[in-house]
Design an enzyme around this catalytic site. Structure first.
Site, PDB file in Angstrom:
ATOM      1  N   GLU A 118      49.288  53.244  81.693  1.00  0.00           N
ATOM      2  CA  GLU A 118      48.118  52.450  81.324  1.00  0.00           C
ATOM      3  C   GLU A 118      47.439  51.957  82.607  1.00  0.00           C
ATOM      4  OE1 GLU A 118      48.619  48.500  79.593  1.00  0.00           O
ATOM      5  OE2 GLU A 118      47.087  49.029  78.143  1.00  0.00           O
ATOM      6  N   CYS A 146      42.955  46.929  75.545  1.00  0.00           N
ATOM      7  CA  CYS A 146      44.278  47.524  75.316  1.00  0.00           C
ATOM      8  C   CYS A 146      44.227  48.788  74.473  1.00  0.00           C
ATOM      9  CB  CYS A 146      45.163  46.509  74.639  1.00  0.00           C
ATOM     10  SG  CYS A 146      44.365  45.803  73.207  1.00  0.00           S
ATOM     11  N   ILE A 185      38.279  32.127  89.708  1.00  0.00           N
ATOM     12  CA  ILE A 185      37.393  32.912  90.578  1.00  0.00           C
ATOM     13  C   ILE A 185      36.413  33.681  89.694  1.00  0.00           C
ATOM     14  CG2 ILE A 185      37.315  34.728  92.343  1.00  0.00           C
ATOM     15  CD1 ILE A 185      38.909  32.253  93.254  1.00  0.00           C
ATOM     16  N   ASN A 205      41.730  39.495  79.141  1.00  0.00           N
ATOM     17  CA  ASN A 205      40.513  40.272  78.872  1.00  0.00           C
ATOM     18  C   ASN A 205      39.612  39.657  77.798  1.00  0.00           C
ATOM     19  OD1 ASN A 205      42.487  40.882  77.032  1.00  0.00           O
ATOM     20  ND2 ASN A 205      42.050  43.069  76.953  1.00  0.00           N
ATOM     21  N   GLU A 234      46.674  32.878  83.366  1.00  0.00           N
ATOM     22  CA  GLU A 234      46.225  32.028  84.489  1.00  0.00           C
ATOM     23  C   GLU A 234      44.942  32.583  85.116  1.00  0.00           C
ATOM     24  OE1 GLU A 234      48.850  32.243  87.991  1.00  0.00           O
ATOM     25  OE2 GLU A 234      49.763  33.974  87.025  1.00  0.00           O
ATOM     26  N   GLU A 263      51.374  42.194  70.759  1.00  0.00           N
ATOM     27  CA  GLU A 263      50.210  43.076  70.902  1.00  0.00           C
ATOM     28  C   GLU A 263      50.196  43.539  72.348  1.00  0.00           C
ATOM     29  OE1 GLU A 263      48.554  44.214  68.605  1.00  0.00           O
ATOM     30  OE2 GLU A 263      48.822  42.809  66.958  1.00  0.00           O
ATOM     31  N   GLU A 308      47.910  41.878  63.956  1.00  0.00           N
ATOM     32  CA  GLU A 308      46.979  40.754  63.959  1.00  0.00           C
ATOM     33  C   GLU A 308      45.848  41.077  62.986  1.00  0.00           C
ATOM     34  OE1 GLU A 308      46.399  39.904  68.406  1.00  0.00           O
ATOM     35  OE2 GLU A 308      47.362  38.111  67.604  1.00  0.00           O
TER      36      GLU A 308
HETATM   37  P1  NDP Z   1      50.774  40.294  81.247  1.00  0.00           P
HETATM   38  O1  NDP Z   1      51.772  40.919  80.361  1.00  0.00           O
HETATM   39  O2  NDP Z   1      51.006  40.291  82.693  1.00  0.00           O
HETATM   40  O3  NDP Z   1      50.584  38.764  80.830  1.00  0.00           O
HETATM   41  C1  NDP Z   1      50.302  38.363  79.518  1.00  0.00           C
HETATM   42  C2  NDP Z   1      50.575  36.886  79.377  1.00  0.00           C
HETATM   43  O4  NDP Z   1      51.978  36.645  79.406  1.00  0.00           O
HETATM   44  C3  NDP Z   1      49.980  36.031  80.490  1.00  0.00           C
HETATM   45  O5  NDP Z   1      49.525  34.821  79.948  1.00  0.00           O
HETATM   46  C4  NDP Z   1      51.161  35.845  81.402  1.00  0.00           C
HETATM   47  O6  NDP Z   1      51.042  34.747  82.259  1.00  0.00           O
HETATM   48  C5  NDP Z   1      52.270  35.667  80.394  1.00  0.00           C
HETATM   49  N1  NDP Z   1      53.611  35.922  80.913  1.00  0.00           N
HETATM   50  C6  NDP Z   1      53.986  36.721  81.959  1.00  0.00           C
HETATM   51  N2  NDP Z   1      55.336  36.730  82.083  1.00  0.00           N
HETATM   52  C7  NDP Z   1      55.829  35.927  81.112  1.00  0.00           C
HETATM   53  C8  NDP Z   1      57.158  35.537  80.714  1.00  0.00           C
HETATM   54  N3  NDP Z   1      58.238  35.993  81.329  1.00  0.00           N
HETATM   55  N4  NDP Z   1      57.283  34.706  79.667  1.00  0.00           N
HETATM   56  C9  NDP Z   1      56.202  34.237  79.005  1.00  0.00           C
HETATM   57  N5  NDP Z   1      54.923  34.560  79.337  1.00  0.00           N
HETATM   58  C10 NDP Z   1      54.737  35.409  80.362  1.00  0.00           C
HETATM   59  O7  NDP Z   1      49.408  40.966  80.870  1.00  0.00           O
HETATM   60  P2  NDP Z   1      47.967  40.726  81.527  1.00  0.00           P
HETATM   61  O8  NDP Z   1      47.532  39.322  81.376  1.00  0.00           O
HETATM   62  O9  NDP Z   1      47.979  41.349  82.867  1.00  0.00           O
HETATM   63  O10 NDP Z   1      47.052  41.549  80.503  1.00  0.00           O
HETATM   64  C11 NDP Z   1      46.910  42.909  80.547  1.00  0.00           C
HETATM   65  C12 NDP Z   1      47.867  43.584  79.581  1.00  0.00           C
HETATM   66  O11 NDP Z   1      47.698  43.082  78.268  1.00  0.00           O
HETATM   67  C13 NDP Z   1      47.585  45.045  79.499  1.00  0.00           C
HETATM   68  O12 NDP Z   1      48.746  45.768  79.801  1.00  0.00           O
HETATM   69  C14 NDP Z   1      47.156  45.304  78.077  1.00  0.00           C
HETATM   70  O13 NDP Z   1      47.608  46.479  77.565  1.00  0.00           O
HETATM   71  C15 NDP Z   1      47.667  44.146  77.330  1.00  0.00           C
HETATM   72  N6  NDP Z   1      46.745  43.791  76.256  1.00  0.00           N
HETATM   73  C16 NDP Z   1      47.091  44.077  74.967  1.00  0.00           C
HETATM   74  C17 NDP Z   1      46.244  43.800  73.931  1.00  0.00           C
HETATM   75  C18 NDP Z   1      46.642  44.069  72.517  1.00  0.00           C
HETATM   76  O14 NDP Z   1      46.109  43.450  71.605  1.00  0.00           O
HETATM   77  N7  NDP Z   1      47.553  44.967  72.239  1.00  0.00           N
HETATM   78  C19 NDP Z   1      44.940  43.204  74.163  1.00  0.00           C
HETATM   79  C20 NDP Z   1      44.677  42.900  75.544  1.00  0.00           C
HETATM   80  C21 NDP Z   1      45.567  43.193  76.536  1.00  0.00           C
HETATM   81  P3  NDP Z   1      50.241  34.898  83.658  1.00  0.00           P
HETATM   82  O15 NDP Z   1      49.597  36.240  83.700  1.00  0.00           O
HETATM   83  O16 NDP Z   1      49.261  33.800  83.578  1.00  0.00           O
HETATM   84  O17 NDP Z   1      51.264  34.768  84.712  1.00  0.00           O
END
Ligand code: NDP
Length: 484
Positions: A381, A284, A28, A153, A179, A250, A458
């Site tokens: 957060e 993040c 989307i 992001n 996703e 991370e 990283e």
């Molecule tokens: P999520 O933790 O929801 O998801 C991160 C990834 O993990 C996605 O690809 C997700 O799949 C996958 N995932 C979810 N559950 C599982 C599981 N049980 N086993 C394996 N993989 C899994 O984060 P968001 O995508 O919502 O991103 C936002 C978050 O990321 C924020 O909280 C932010 O703080 C953090 N972030 C940290 C950064 C850093 O460098 N420290 C940088 C950017 C973001 P799917 O979502 O496709 O279901």
């Protein structure tokens, strides 16, 4: 001639792969709410193909010299830069972030990582330890098959930040994008192959958390690197522990940004803008708790709001647009929930706070003042364009309050007092600190968190330690003495 868009859902063993049996994932466009593409989630057969491919490719890839691997990574960096326009448009379509950002912060940052680790690959060495006539030498070896899992992001950057050090060290990777943003990592995989990476070295499979979990649980996998939230990090860390897999985590943050009365206010406001509204606040390391010394609070807030009024919302593909939508309706609703909690909790809504009346998932840049440490908006957060201003009086007080969080990703201080700046960064409980700037993440500098914000680093030479292991070899030069 290359296609600007990926041509199938997955990229495995050097080629695009489709399996329409997998669940449909709609892409989307956040700026309009319209469906612009779709991919299929990986079925168990696709997951197996990707893992088997990466597993079969690892011996040949590790057997190349570092210089040979590095040359491929550097060539990939050149291709990313040459196609920056198309890749930036794709990043904008995938995430909604404005082209004014994506054209300078995504494929270019990915290219930096590939170039940097490509350059390091040829100089990864062990050491020699002399022990009288005997000696020990060490070898730095790849871990093997690594899994990368990304947040939504920075889909191009995250794929490259994980692929570049992993591949430089001689590992192979299966990467699962979020996703929400499935498209960009496919282009990274395609470009690596074009640059000469053998089939299977970097593969991409789509899917939600269940696909990620299947990858993490596979016994062939040696290491998992996640960029995501703390709850997901806990699950993946625990699953990886079952097989003693290496991890890099991370994760999220609730970072403090401290502005003292002697700071350059204009620079401090710029830092607060970069640390709260770049990528519509979906970063993040954002400094979302902005502690401002009481004597300059009014001036700081007035100037901040004045500058936020100059935000340009519009078509994200228009280079003049400086502020984009939230990545998804879901994320917008989460952030709206936090804004409501801020109001209910008694904070003053000083700017913004509303959804913008246009198609897509737009939220105004939002500023709360009179925020106290116990409010939900100061503790959780938010991951959106919501800045909280907290007042403080003394250095000791603000340091204690800045550290009173389970997170520890980043922290920043604005002051013109040199010794105070260094005292503050020494006192911060954070992996990534800033003095008189905020949120820069060059590939040369280590990036990562302490406390709940993560494990490992990283970027920089530090990342090498997280994508390789050391073998030590004791060489006996004399007669072997045994007790009996
Ligand atoms: P999520 O933790 O929801 O998801 C991160 C990834 O993990 C996605 O690809 C997700 O799949 C996958 N995932 C979810 N559950 C599982 C599981 N049980 N086993 C394996 N993989 C899994 O984060 P968001 O995508 O919502 O991103 C936002 C978050 O990321 C924020 O909280 C932010 O703080 C953090 N972030 C940290 C950064 C850093 O460098 N420290 C940088 C950017 C973001 P799917 O979502 O496709 O279901």
């Amino acid at each position: 001639m290359h296609n600007a868009q990926p041509t199938a859902s997955h990229f495995i063993h050097g080629a695009y792969v489709e399996d329409s049996a997998g669940d449909v994932i709609d892409c989307i466009y956040a700026a309009s709410g319209e469906k612009i593409a779709q991919v299929h989630a990986a079925t168990p057969a696709v997951i197996e193909r990707a893992l088997a491919s990466a597993d079969s490719a690892k011996a040949e890839w590790a057997a190349l010299t570092g210089t040979e691997r590095g040359r491929i990574l550097r060539r990939a960096a050149d291709i990313l830069r040459a196609r920056n326009h198309d890749l930036s448009v794709l990043e904008t379509l995938d995430t909604g972030k404005p082209y004014s950002e994506t054209s300078v912060a995504d494929a270019t940052s990915g290219a930096d990582a590939l170039e940097y680790f490509g350059g390091l690959a040829g100089s990864l060495t062990g050491e020699h330890i002399q022990l009288g006539d005997d000696f020990v030498y060490t070898m730095r070896e790849p871990l093997g098959l690594c899994v990368g899992i990304g947040a939504w992001n920075y889909p191009t950057q995250i794929a490259c930040w994980k692929a570049a050090p992993a591949l430089a060290c001689g590992n192979t990777m299966v990467f699962k994008p979020s996703e929400t943003t499935p498209l960009c990592a496919l282009k990274v995989a395609e470009i690596l192959v074009e640059a000469g990476a053998p089939p299977g070295v970097f593969n991409v499979v789509q899917g939600a958390g269940t696909v990620g979990a299947a990858l993490v649980g596979d016994p062939r996998v040696a290491k998992v690197s996640l960029t995501g939230s703390v709850p997901t990090g806990r699950k993946i860390y625990a699953a990886a522990a079952a097989d003693m897999k290496h991890v890099t985590m991370e994760l999220g943050g609730k970072s403090p940004l401290v502005v003292f009365e002697d700071a350059d206010i204009e620079d401090a406001v710029s830092g607060a803008i970069l640390g709260n509204f770049y990528s519509t606040g979906q970063v993040c390391s954002n400094g979302t708790r902005v502690f401002v010394q009481r004597s300059i609070r009014a001036t700081f807030v007035a100037r901040l709001i004045e500058r936020l009024k100059t935000v340009t919302m519009g078509d994200p593909l228009d280079a003049a647009t400086t502020y984009g939508p939230m990545v998804s309706e879901r994320q917008m609703k989460i952030v709206q929930g936090f804004i409501a909690k801020g109001i209910e909790g008694g904070a003053t809504l000083a700017h913004g706070g509303s959804r913008v009346e246009r198609p897509g998932f737009w939220l105004e840049p939002t500023v709360f003042t009179d925020v106290t440490d116990d409010m939900t908006i100061a503790k959780d957060e938010i991951f959106g364009p919501v800045l909280s201003v907290l007042d403080f009086d003394t250095e000791a007080e603000v340091l204690a309050r800045a550290n009173a969080t389970d997170y520890g990703l980043a922290a920043g201080v604005f002051t013109n007092d040199l010794t105070r700046a260094h005292r503050m960064v020494k006192g911060f409980q954070a992996g990534t600190c800033y003095i008189n700037t905020y949120n820069l993440a060059p590939v040369e500098a280590p990036f990562g968190g302490v406390k709940q914000s993560g494990v490992g680093r990283e970027n920089s030479k530090e990342a090498i330690h997280h994508y390789s292991q050391v073998r030590s070899v004791y060489v006996g030069m004399g007669p072997v003495e045994a007790p009996f």
